[in-house]
Design a protein around this motif. Structure first.
Motif, PDB file in Angstrom:
ATOM      1  N   HIS A  45       4.972  -6.546   1.569  1.00 25.20           N
ATOM      2  CA  HIS A  45       5.459  -7.096   2.758  1.00 25.20           C
ATOM      3  C   HIS A  45       4.422  -8.212   3.564  1.00 25.20           C
ATOM      4  CE1 HIS A  45       2.858  -3.590   3.350  1.00 25.20           C
ATOM      5  NE2 HIS A  45       2.213  -4.210   4.527  1.00 25.20           N
ATOM      6  N   HIS A 103       0.817  -1.015   0.046  1.00 21.53           N
ATOM      7  CA  HIS A 103      -0.146  -0.078  -0.048  1.00 21.53           C
ATOM      8  C   HIS A 103       0.785   1.106   0.055  1.00 21.53           C
ATOM      9  CE1 HIS A 103       0.955  -0.631   4.179  1.00 21.53           C
ATOM     10  NE2 HIS A 103       0.335  -1.447   4.192  1.00 21.53           N
ATOM     11  N   LEU A 144       1.436   4.106  11.281  1.00 22.84           N
ATOM     12  CA  LEU A 144       1.563   4.118   9.895  1.00 22.84           C
ATOM     13  C   LEU A 144       0.595   5.689   9.498  1.00 22.84           C
ATOM     14  CD1 LEU A 144       0.168   1.106  10.291  1.00 22.84           C
ATOM     15  CD2 LEU A 144       0.090   1.161   7.720  1.00 22.84           C
ATOM     16  N   HIS A 152       4.470 -10.840   7.271  1.00 25.97           N
ATOM     17  CA  HIS A 152       4.685 -11.147   8.486  1.00 25.97           C
ATOM     18  C   HIS A 152       4.421 -12.598   8.726  1.00 25.97           C
ATOM     19  CE1 HIS A 152       4.396  -6.571   8.475  1.00 25.97           C
ATOM     20  NE2 HIS A 152       3.016  -6.641   8.701  1.00 25.97           N
TER      21      HIS A 152
HETATM   22  O1  GTQ Z   1       0.991  -4.600   8.558  1.00 26.12           O
HETATM   23  O2  GTQ Z   1       0.461  -4.014   6.636  1.00 26.12           O
HETATM   24  O3  GTQ Z   1      -1.877  -1.868  11.745  1.00 26.12           O
HETATM   25  O4  GTQ Z   1      -1.794  -2.703   6.202  1.00 26.12           O
HETATM   26  C1  GTQ Z   1      -2.752  -1.577   9.391  1.00 26.12           C
HETATM   27  C2  GTQ Z   1      -2.634  -1.471   8.134  1.00 26.12           C
HETATM   28  C3  GTQ Z   1      -1.059  -2.859   9.607  1.00 26.12           C
HETATM   29  C4  GTQ Z   1       0.252  -4.041   7.870  1.00 26.12           C
HETATM   30  C5  GTQ Z   1      -1.760  -2.329  10.522  1.00 26.12           C
HETATM   31  C6  GTQ Z   1      -1.733  -2.692   7.547  1.00 26.12           C
HETATM   32  C7  GTQ Z   1      -0.797  -3.167   8.404  1.00 26.12           C
END
Ligand code: GTQ
Length: 355
Positions: free
Chosen positions: A151, A112, A167, A153
């Motif tokens: 990305h 994003h 963010l 996790h």
């Molecule tokens: O880990 O990509 O807390 O896209 C909010 C939006 C984490 C992330 C958030 C997100 C992410």
């Protein structure tokens, strides 16, 4: 004859009728709102707020029983400013949340235009992958997901891992500049060994023909706590301690000396034992994550005063132009982030160090 209109009951009624008439044409009189539009000093609707980890942690773990990381995409409890409920923000420009990942889980790949920072709060064994390179997440590590990079996790260890997500979501919403897409693969292919970006960009050297891989964002996406902690320890012993901040350092993009991300600045500071800080205020509202130790922050605006007694893994927000003062009896380490680079880019950043 003086024809200057003055305020009378008849004139008030005429004004009201006039406002109704122009409202039908999507117009409204400036003079009714001017004082609020250009206030004498920042008048944020944000409130100081405090999230004690002991109170938050059981809910985070409960969320892990209710939804998988896969289904949730990101299993996060948003830290919402109590004065801005429903807007998914902690200040008017910043988003913060606590993300939980459980052993064996994957938070699937996406990208994003919003920039993200991760600050690891608890647990070992998780990783974040950015554009083909993985980085391990250890408590106290500061990790970046640059705008528009893939990305995902994951957690390969045997304990839950929790980190703070910061963010610029509200900022991009304000500018109506948000784009996002999901990856076709759940996990992106790993194409580089862990740590390569640190070797390439993080040894006080840069490739001779350096080309920024992530635009204005730092080419290093992991700033491990082990290094930060040792630096703070040495400075605490051998350098002057600032009367407002203790020992406070800002994280940098090594290629520019500027903030790691164009929209967010990040900081780590250590307060020595017995620290009784002087008060300050600044235009950039800041979010804090307590890394180690104990202390208190006292905030005030006008007649209102808040005091938060904090310990490890607690979180709090200091809104714009609230006077703040830090104290610590045993000493402590605090991570924080704010939208300062944007204030600075616009030439509107203001800070007052009071005594
Ligand atoms: O880990 O990509 O807390 O896209 C909010 C939006 C984490 C992330 C958030 C997100 C992410």
């Amino acid at each position: 004859m003086d024809l200057t209109p003055t305020r009378t009951p008849a004139n008030d009624a005429a004004r009201k009728a006039f406002y109704d008439a122009i409202a039908a044409h999507s117009m409204t009189p400036l003079w009714e709102v001017l004082h609020a539009l250009v206030p004498p000093a920042p008048a944020t609707p944000c409130q100081p707020a405090f999230w004690k980890y002991d109170a938050v942690h059981p809910y985070l773990m409960q969320s892990g029983q209710l939804i998988s990381a896969d289904e949730a995409v990101r299993r996060v409890l948003i830290l919402e400013n109590p004065a801005l409920r429903g807007q998914s923000c902690i200040t008017q420009s910043l988003y913060a949340g606590l993300q939980l990942i459980l052993p064996g889980e994957v938070a699937p790949s996406h990208r994003h235009t919003q920039s993200a920072l991760r600050f690891v709060v608890q647990g070992h064994g998780a990783y974040t992958a950015v554009d083909g390179e993985r980085t391990r997440m250890q408590p106290g590590d500061f990790i970046i997901t640059p705008s528009w990079t893939w990305h995902d996790h994951g957690c390969e260890g045997n304990e839950p891992v929790v980190w703070l997500d910061g963010l610029d979501i509200p900022m991009l919403r304000f500018f109506d500049a948000g784009f996002a897409e999901n990856g076709t693969a759940r996990q992106q292919a790993v194409t580089r060994p862990e740590g390569l970006s640190t070797h390439r960009y993080g040894a006080n050297m840069l490739p001779v023909r350096y080309e920024a891989p992530f635009g204005q964002t730092s080419p290093i996406f992991s700033y491990p706590y082990a290094r930060t902690q040792e630096t703070l320890r040495q400075l605490q012993t051998h350098a002057d301690i600032d009367a407002w901040d203790g020992t406070k350092l800002r994280y940098v993009n090594p290629a520019t000396g500027g903030s790691p991300m164009p929209t967010m600045a990040t900081f780590m500071q250590q307060l020595p034992a017995g620290f009784d800080g002087k008060p300050w205020r600044q235009t950039d509202g800041a979010v804090f994550s307590v890394v180690e130790g104990y202390g208190s922050v006292t905030l005030s605006r006008g007649e209102q005063v808040w005091t938060f007694e904090f310990g490890p893994r607690d979180h709090f927000v200091i809104p714009s132009w609230h006077t703040a003062q830090l104290r610590s009896a045993p000493g402590c380490v605090l991570f924080s982030f704010s939208d300062r680079p944007v204030h600075q880019a616009l030439g509107i950043h203001r800070e007052e160090r009071l005594s």
